[in-house]
Design a protein around this motif. Structure first.
Motif, PDB file in Angstrom:
ATOM      1  N   ALA A  16       0.846  -1.197   0.000  1.00 30.26           N
ATOM      2  CA  ALA A  16       0.000   0.000   0.000  1.00 30.26           C
ATOM      3  C   ALA A  16       0.884   1.250   0.000  1.00 30.26           C
ATOM      4  CB  ALA A  16      -0.919  -0.010   1.216  1.00 30.26           C
ATOM      5  N   PRO A  17       1.492   1.562  -1.140  1.00 32.02           N
ATOM      6  CA  PRO A  17       2.443   2.683  -1.184  1.00 32.02           C
ATOM      7  C   PRO A  17       1.824   4.043  -0.837  1.00 32.02           C
ATOM      8  CG  PRO A  17       2.020   1.820  -3.387  1.00 32.02           C
ATOM      9  CD  PRO A  17       1.355   0.902  -2.418  1.00 32.02           C
ATOM     10  N   ASP A  18       0.518   4.189  -1.000  1.00 28.84           N
ATOM     11  CA  ASP A  18      -0.151   5.445  -0.652  1.00 28.84           C
ATOM     12  C   ASP A  18      -0.657   5.452   0.785  1.00 28.84           C
ATOM     13  OD1 ASP A  18       0.272   6.496  -3.188  1.00 28.84           O
ATOM     14  OD2 ASP A  18      -1.590   5.629  -3.958  1.00 28.84           O
ATOM     15  N   GLY A  19      -0.443   4.369   1.512  1.00 30.64           N
ATOM     16  CA  GLY A  19      -0.881   4.263   2.903  1.00 30.64           C
ATOM     17  C   GLY A  19      -2.124   3.413   3.054  1.00 30.64           C
ATOM     18  N   VAL A  20      -2.398   3.037   4.268  1.00 29.85           N
ATOM     19  CA  VAL A  20      -3.529   2.188   4.609  1.00 29.85           C
ATOM     20  C   VAL A  20      -4.691   3.072   5.042  1.00 29.85           C
ATOM     21  CG1 VAL A  20      -4.312   0.391   6.204  1.00 29.85           C
ATOM     22  CG2 VAL A  20      -1.996   0.321   5.308  1.00 29.85           C
ATOM     23  N   ASP A  21      -5.910   2.770   4.576  1.00 27.04           N
ATOM     24  CA  ASP A  21      -7.096   3.567   4.907  1.00 27.04           C
ATOM     25  C   ASP A  21      -7.885   3.001   6.082  1.00 27.04           C
ATOM     26  OD1 ASP A  21      -6.944   5.609   2.920  1.00 27.04           O
ATOM     27  OD2 ASP A  21      -7.514   4.103   1.445  1.00 27.04           O
ATOM     28  N   VAL A  22      -7.929   1.700   6.215  1.00 27.52           N
ATOM     29  CA  VAL A  22      -8.695   1.039   7.278  1.00 27.52           C
ATOM     30  C   VAL A  22      -7.866  -0.114   7.810  1.00 27.52           C
ATOM     31  CG1 VAL A  22     -10.790  -0.260   7.836  1.00 27.52           C
ATOM     32  CG2 VAL A  22     -10.903   1.600   6.195  1.00 27.52           C
ATOM     33  N   LYS A  33       1.353  -1.991  15.281  1.00 30.39           N
ATOM     34  CA  LYS A  33       2.263  -0.842  15.248  1.00 30.39           C
ATOM     35  C   LYS A  33       2.685  -0.532  13.815  1.00 30.39           C
ATOM     36  CE  LYS A  33       4.126  -1.532  19.857  1.00 30.39           C
ATOM     37  NZ  LYS A  33       5.309  -1.891  20.642  1.00 30.39           N
ATOM     38  N   ALA A  34       2.951  -1.566  13.013  1.00 33.77           N
ATOM     39  CA  ALA A  34       3.331  -1.364  11.617  1.00 33.77           C
ATOM     40  C   ALA A  34       2.177  -0.755  10.828  1.00 33.77           C
ATOM     41  CB  ALA A  34       3.757  -2.695  10.990  1.00 33.77           C
ATOM     42  N   ALA A  35       0.957  -1.232  11.065  1.00 31.81           N
ATOM     43  CA  ALA A  35      -0.208  -0.702  10.358  1.00 31.81           C
ATOM     44  C   ALA A  35      -0.419   0.771  10.693  1.00 31.81           C
ATOM     45  CB  ALA A  35      -1.453  -1.519  10.693  1.00 31.81           C
ATOM     46  N   VAL A  36      -0.241   1.145  11.945  1.00 30.43           N
ATOM     47  CA  VAL A  36      -0.383   2.545  12.349  1.00 30.43           C
ATOM     48  C   VAL A  36       0.715   3.386  11.701  1.00 30.43           C
ATOM     49  CG1 VAL A  36      -0.224   4.126  14.324  1.00 30.43           C
ATOM     50  CG2 VAL A  36      -1.651   2.084  14.481  1.00 30.43           C
ATOM     51  N   ALA A  37       1.917   2.848  11.609  1.00 29.31           N
ATOM     52  CA  ALA A  37       3.035   3.577  10.995  1.00 29.31           C
ATOM     53  C   ALA A  37       2.779   3.857   9.517  1.00 29.31           C
ATOM     54  CB  ALA A  37       4.335   2.799  11.164  1.00 29.31           C
ATOM     55  N   VAL A  38       2.064   2.967   8.847  1.00 25.95           N
ATOM     56  CA  VAL A  38       1.812   3.087   7.414  1.00 25.95           C
ATOM     57  C   VAL A  38       0.465   3.755   7.136  1.00 25.95           C
ATOM     58  CG1 VAL A  38       1.550   1.711   5.288  1.00 25.95           C
ATOM     59  CG2 VAL A  38       3.258   1.072   6.959  1.00 25.95           C
ATOM     60  N   ALA A  39      -0.335   3.939   8.150  1.00 22.61           N
ATOM     61  CA  ALA A  39      -1.688   4.467   7.981  1.00 22.61           C
ATOM     62  C   ALA A  39      -1.703   5.889   7.459  1.00 22.61           C
ATOM     63  CB  ALA A  39      -2.432   4.412   9.312  1.00 22.61           C
ATOM     64  N   ARG A  40      -2.701   6.173   6.653  1.00 21.84           N
ATOM     65  CA  ARG A  40      -2.921   7.533   6.171  1.00 21.84           C
ATOM     66  C   ARG A  40      -3.581   8.346   7.267  1.00 21.84           C
ATOM     67  NH1 ARG A  40      -5.246   7.126   0.165  1.00 21.84           N
ATOM     68  NH2 ARG A  40      -5.238   9.343   0.502  1.00 21.84           N
ATOM     69  N   ALA A  67       1.436   9.367  17.340  1.00 23.04           N
ATOM     70  CA  ALA A  67       1.037   8.989  15.977  1.00 23.04           C
ATOM     71  C   ALA A  67      -0.474   9.079  15.823  1.00 23.04           C
ATOM     72  CB  ALA A  67       1.514   7.582  15.654  1.00 23.04           C
ATOM     73  N   LEU A  68      -1.212   8.680  16.842  1.00 29.63           N
ATOM     74  CA  LEU A  68      -2.673   8.738  16.789  1.00 29.63           C
ATOM     75  C   LEU A  68      -3.163  10.173  16.720  1.00 29.63           C
ATOM     76  CD1 LEU A  68      -3.520   6.066  19.508  1.00 29.63           C
ATOM     77  CD2 LEU A  68      -3.326   5.730  17.043  1.00 29.63           C
ATOM     78  N   ILE A  69      -2.602  11.029  17.549  1.00 32.68           N
ATOM     79  CA  ILE A  69      -3.046  12.416  17.636  1.00 32.68           C
ATOM     80  C   ILE A  69      -2.656  13.215  16.391  1.00 32.68           C
ATOM     81  CG2 ILE A  69      -2.728  14.584  18.902  1.00 32.68           C
ATOM     82  CD1 ILE A  69      -2.349  12.755  21.431  1.00 32.68           C
ATOM     83  N   THR A  70      -1.406  13.148  15.991  1.00 34.76           N
ATOM     84  CA  THR A  70      -0.932  13.989  14.895  1.00 34.76           C
ATOM     85  C   THR A  70      -1.507  13.586  13.544  1.00 34.76           C
ATOM     86  OG1 THR A  70       1.063  12.655  14.608  1.00 34.76           O
ATOM     87  CG2 THR A  70       1.215  14.579  16.061  1.00 34.76           C
ATOM     88  N   ARG A  71      -1.944  12.338  13.409  1.00 34.37           N
ATOM     89  CA  ARG A  71      -2.489  11.891  12.129  1.00 34.37           C
ATOM     90  C   ARG A  71      -3.984  11.636  12.176  1.00 34.37           C
ATOM     91  NH1 ARG A  71       1.531   7.730  11.589  1.00 34.37           N
ATOM     92  NH2 ARG A  71       0.218   6.653  10.117  1.00 34.37           N
ATOM     93  N   SER A  72      -4.642  12.087  13.258  1.00 35.47           N
ATOM     94  CA  SER A  72      -6.104  11.983  13.401  1.00 35.47           C
ATOM     95  C   SER A  72      -6.604  10.557  13.210  1.00 35.47           C
ATOM     96  CB  SER A  72      -6.812  12.920  12.413  1.00 35.47           C
ATOM     97  OG  SER A  72      -6.423  14.249  12.623  1.00 35.47           O
ATOM     98  N   ILE A  73      -5.924   9.606  13.828  1.00 35.75           N
ATOM     99  CA  ILE A  73      -6.316   8.197  13.719  1.00 35.75           C
ATOM    100  C   ILE A  73      -7.406   7.904  14.750  1.00 35.75           C
ATOM    101  CG2 ILE A  73      -5.500   5.826  14.022  1.00 35.75           C
ATOM    102  CD1 ILE A  73      -2.780   6.775  12.953  1.00 35.75           C
TER     103      ILE A  73
END
Length: 80
Positions: A16-22, A33-40, A67-73
């Motif tokens: 998922a080079p553009d990031g993970v959506d869900v 942790k890896a999924a959160v790191a790659v998440a959009r 990571a959760l706060i700065t990327r609105s996860i």
């Protein structure tokens, strides 16, 4: 992802080079942790069975708050 095929985060970035959506997670740990790191930004994460970690049946899930706060996860729990 393939188990024992190398770094989980690298596998996700290649898939998922553009990031993970869900993210739907039943495992926790390094895979989450890896999924959160790659998440959009704005990704939704469903944690299935996460309460088991709190009750002692499974390891607790550790995710960096920044990571959760700065990327609105958004994290949502669900029972399995």
């Amino acid at each position: 992802m393939l188990r024992d095929a190398g770094c989980v985060e690298e596998q996700l970035r290649a898939a998922a080079p553009d990031g993970v959506d869900v993210v739907i997670d039943q495992v926790g740990g390094d895979q989450l942790k890896a999924a959160v790191a790659v998440a959009r930004s704005g990704v939704r994460v469903a944690l299935i069975g996460a309460l088991a970690g709190q009750l002692g049946d499974a390891p607790a899930i550790g995710i960096g708050s920044m990571a959760l706060i700065t990327r609105s996860i958004t994290l949502r729990g669900a029972t399995s």
